[in-house]
Scaffold this motif. Structure first.
Motif, mmCIF file in Angstrom:
data_model
loop_
_atom_site.group_PDB
_atom_site.id
_atom_site.type_symbol
_atom_site.label_atom_id
_atom_site.label_comp_id
_atom_site.label_asym_id
_atom_site.label_seq_id
_atom_site.Cartn_x
_atom_site.Cartn_y
_atom_site.Cartn_z
ATOM 1 N N ALA A 157 0.831 -1.206 0.000
ATOM 2 C CA ALA A 157 0.000 0.000 0.000
ATOM 3 C C ALA A 157 0.866 1.257 0.000
ATOM 4 O O ALA A 157 0.579 2.221 -0.732
ATOM 5 C CB ALA A 157 -0.922 -0.004 1.212
ATOM 6 N N LEU A 180 -13.067 9.999 2.991
ATOM 7 C CA LEU A 180 -12.372 9.093 3.887
ATOM 8 C C LEU A 180 -13.082 9.062 5.232
ATOM 9 O O LEU A 180 -13.577 10.087 5.712
ATOM 10 C CB LEU A 180 -10.911 9.532 4.075
ATOM 11 C CG LEU A 180 -10.086 9.667 2.791
ATOM 12 C CD1 LEU A 180 -8.665 10.109 3.121
ATOM 13 C CD2 LEU A 180 -10.065 8.363 2.020
ATOM 14 N N TYR A 210 -3.459 10.138 0.654
ATOM 15 C CA TYR A 210 -2.687 8.898 0.605
ATOM 16 C C TYR A 210 -2.151 8.532 1.984
ATOM 17 O O TYR A 210 -2.226 7.359 2.410
ATOM 18 C CB TYR A 210 -1.531 9.025 -0.384
ATOM 19 C CG TYR A 210 -1.957 9.326 -1.800
ATOM 20 C CD1 TYR A 210 -3.174 8.861 -2.296
ATOM 21 C CD2 TYR A 210 -1.156 10.088 -2.654
ATOM 22 C CE1 TYR A 210 -3.570 9.136 -3.598
ATOM 23 C CE2 TYR A 210 -1.546 10.356 -3.958
ATOM 24 C CZ TYR A 210 -2.755 9.888 -4.424
ATOM 25 O OH TYR A 210 -3.150 10.162 -5.717
ATOM 26 N N ILE A 222 -4.870 7.130 4.254
ATOM 27 C CA ILE A 222 -5.229 5.744 3.922
ATOM 28 C C ILE A 222 -4.170 4.774 4.435
ATOM 29 O O ILE A 222 -4.486 3.749 5.064
ATOM 30 C CB ILE A 222 -5.410 5.598 2.401
ATOM 31 C CG1 ILE A 222 -6.623 6.415 1.931
ATOM 32 C CG2 ILE A 222 -5.578 4.132 2.016
ATOM 33 C CD1 ILE A 222 -6.780 6.471 0.429
ATOM 34 N N LEU A 247 -4.183 1.647 7.492
ATOM 35 C CA LEU A 247 -3.698 0.267 7.420
ATOM 36 C C LEU A 247 -2.628 -0.003 8.473
ATOM 37 O O LEU A 247 -2.597 -1.077 9.089
ATOM 38 C CB LEU A 247 -3.141 -0.014 6.020
ATOM 39 C CG LEU A 247 -4.147 0.052 4.873
ATOM 40 C CD1 LEU A 247 -3.442 -0.140 3.533
ATOM 41 C CD2 LEU A 247 -5.235 -0.998 5.044
ATOM 42 N N LEU A 298 -7.936 -4.660 2.407
ATOM 43 C CA LEU A 298 -7.553 -3.958 1.179
ATOM 44 C C LEU A 298 -8.759 -3.686 0.273
ATOM 45 O O LEU A 298 -8.697 -2.779 -0.564
ATOM 46 C CB LEU A 298 -6.512 -4.782 0.405
ATOM 47 C CG LEU A 298 -5.106 -4.833 0.996
ATOM 48 C CD1 LEU A 298 -4.222 -5.742 0.154
ATOM 49 C CD2 LEU A 298 -4.497 -3.443 1.074
ATOM 50 N N VAL A 332 -10.197 -0.143 0.635
ATOM 51 C CA VAL A 332 -9.243 0.812 0.060
ATOM 52 C C VAL A 332 -9.270 0.724 -1.460
ATOM 53 O O VAL A 332 -9.246 1.750 -2.160
ATOM 54 C CB VAL A 332 -7.828 0.548 0.591
ATOM 55 C CG1 VAL A 332 -6.834 1.503 -0.034
ATOM 56 C CG2 VAL A 332 -7.805 0.676 2.112
ATOM 57 N N ASN A 333 -9.336 -0.485 -1.971
ATOM 58 C CA ASN A 333 -9.395 -0.671 -3.421
ATOM 59 C C ASN A 333 -10.659 -0.047 -4.003
ATOM 60 O O ASN A 333 -10.674 0.381 -5.156
ATOM 61 C CB ASN A 333 -9.322 -2.150 -3.770
ATOM 62 C CG ASN A 333 -8.865 -2.404 -5.177
ATOM 63 O OD1 ASN A 333 -7.792 -1.980 -5.581
ATOM 64 N ND2 ASN A 333 -9.703 -3.069 -5.970
#
Length: 453
Positions: free
Chosen positions: A151, A243, A423, A426, A430, A444, A447-448
């Protein structure tokens, strides 16, 4: 007419598939197959799983077979070699000669030893199970590390691409502003200063473009080192993406999870347990041992001087041993193991604190990132309005060229900072789950979903 049309449609579909950008899930799958660090961890856990079997082996019976084949040729010369050979009845039968013995001995045996009481081997078995559990925990940490590394590298590439695009857009705007300043200078409506300012801004942007290109190459090379192939076009983040805050919202829950569920903390906890068994195993050097032993031996002898004879022997019993003195070696090893247990406890505390620190940092990073994103979104709108106002003021003569250049620089800098803030938020999300020991491959997928497919 239909065949050419079908061919065109098939070709269009083919090129659309080829042009499709690679998303985060696909990059992660490539990393699973090609990342050398993760492959090393996968081999390490496979080796660690054998520790249980190896430890159990010391408690199981040992069976061995052995054998030998021996041939003896013996020549004996008596003291009266060459003298007349006098028989018992007083007659003479030739001369005394050498006596020859030719024997062949075949021996084979099977033995069995079953430990009945060997405390050191029992503790070794317990340590083997703990070693296998340690390998599993280390592999879980390696999987989490792979997720965060992929990531991080993925969004580093996107961030470098955004920076390059922003610099090139700024370069195009500065080029247009430079041309306008030159035209105005030629007609006498502006001074040469405006031209010099625009030229300086253009030269600076060109230098920034070279730096951005180099940074993008470095970021793509870092991603290539993980996935093992040259990365293609990556799916970017969707425009205006929203987000969300981490769940649960309280930091104490994350810290508590990190102190108990973090894989590295679990590794250290298992090391403490293994060190306790090591103390007990070392103390077993003072304990007696007891084994069940059984054997079966067969021996066959053939020779010229005797008839063939076969001997069989079967035996079963117990064998014990009591250590009396070994130069204080066991006592020293026990003291060493106690010191190593104390070290393992301190390592556990340090690892637990570090996991809690990482959870705090990631939690604060997510929340501060969300605040930065909101602030930069508002700043982007304000910067866009300021640029338009400065352009209008420049056209009517109430603003100078440097005002427009500064407004352009501010807008593109804000856009770059906004993309990086998204970025980082995010990735910190994680990392927060990784510190808490709850990061999974399924994490994931959300996020994807933020990417533009």
């Amino acid at each position: 007419m239909q065949k050419p049309l079908i061919a065109v449609l098939l070709a269009g579909a083919f090129f659309s598939l080829e042009a499709q950008a690679t998303d985060l899930i696909q990059v992660y799958q490539q990393a699973l197959a090609n990342d050398a660090t993760f492959a090393s961890a996968r081999a390490a856990v496979a080796a660690g799983r054998e520790k249980t079997t190896q430890g159990r082996a010391g408690l199981l019976p040992t069976i061995a077979a052995s054998g030998s084949v021996t041939k003896n040729d013996t020549n004996v010369a008596p003291w009266n070699l060459g003298a007349p050979n006098v028989l018992k009845d007083g007659t003479v039968d030739g001369l005394v000669t050498e006596k020859t013995s030719n024997l062949r001995t075949d021996v084979w045996s099977v033995s069995l030893t079953q430990p009945l009481f060997r405390w050191d081997r029992w503790e070794t078995y317990q340590q083997g199970k703990l070693a296998a559990a340690i390998a599993e925990a280390q592999f879980a940490q390696a999987r989490q590390d792979l997720i965060t590394r992929v990531a991080q590298a993925y969004f580093d590439v996107l961030g470098a691409q955004d920076t390059l695009e922003s610099v090139r857009a700024q370069k195009a705007a500065v080029t247009e502003q430079l041309a306008s300043a030159k035209r105005n200078f030629e007609v006498g409506t502006q001074t040469i200063t405006d031209t010099h300012e625009a030229q300086a801004a253009y030269d600076l942007t060109v230098a920034q473009e070279f730096a951005a290109v180099n940074d993008l190459d470095n970021k793509r090379n870092a991603l290539q080192a993980i996935i093992g192939t040259v990365p293609g076009d990556l799916a970017p983040l969707r425009q205006g993406v929203t987000l969300t805050a981490p769940q649960p919202l309280t930091i104490d829950n994350w810290i508590s999870s990190a102190e108990n569920q973090n894989p590295l903390v679990q590794v250290q906890q298992l090391n403490v347990e293994s060190s306790k068994h090591e103390i007990s195993r070392r103390r077993a050097g003072h304990y007696p041992t007891l084994d069940l032993v059984a054997s079966s031996t067969h021996q066959k002898v053939d020779g010229q001087t005797q008839n063939s004879a076969t001997t069989k022997n079967n035996a079963i019993g117990v064998q014990w041993s009591i250590p009396l003195f070994n130069g204080f070696a066991v006592t020293s090893q026990v003291r060493e193991s106690i010191a190593l247990e104390d070290k393992a406890r301190n390592d556990l505390e340090a690892t637990r604190r570090n996991a809690a620190l990482q959870a705090r940092q990631a939690y604060l990073g997510v929340n501060s990132g969300l605040a930065q994103v909101k602030a930069l979104e508002a700043a982007e709108i304000s910067s866009q309005s300021a640029l338009e106002s400065n352009k209008l003021g420049y056209q009517v003569g109430v603003r100078i060229n440097i005002d427009v250049l500064n407004a352009q620089k501010q807008l593109y800098s804000t856009r770059t900072d906004l993309a990086k803030a998204r970025y980082n938020t995010i990735v910190n999300g994680l990392k927060l789950k990784s510190a808490a020991g709850t990061l999974r491959e399924e994490d994931l997928a959300p996020v994807n979903g933020l990417l533009q497919h």
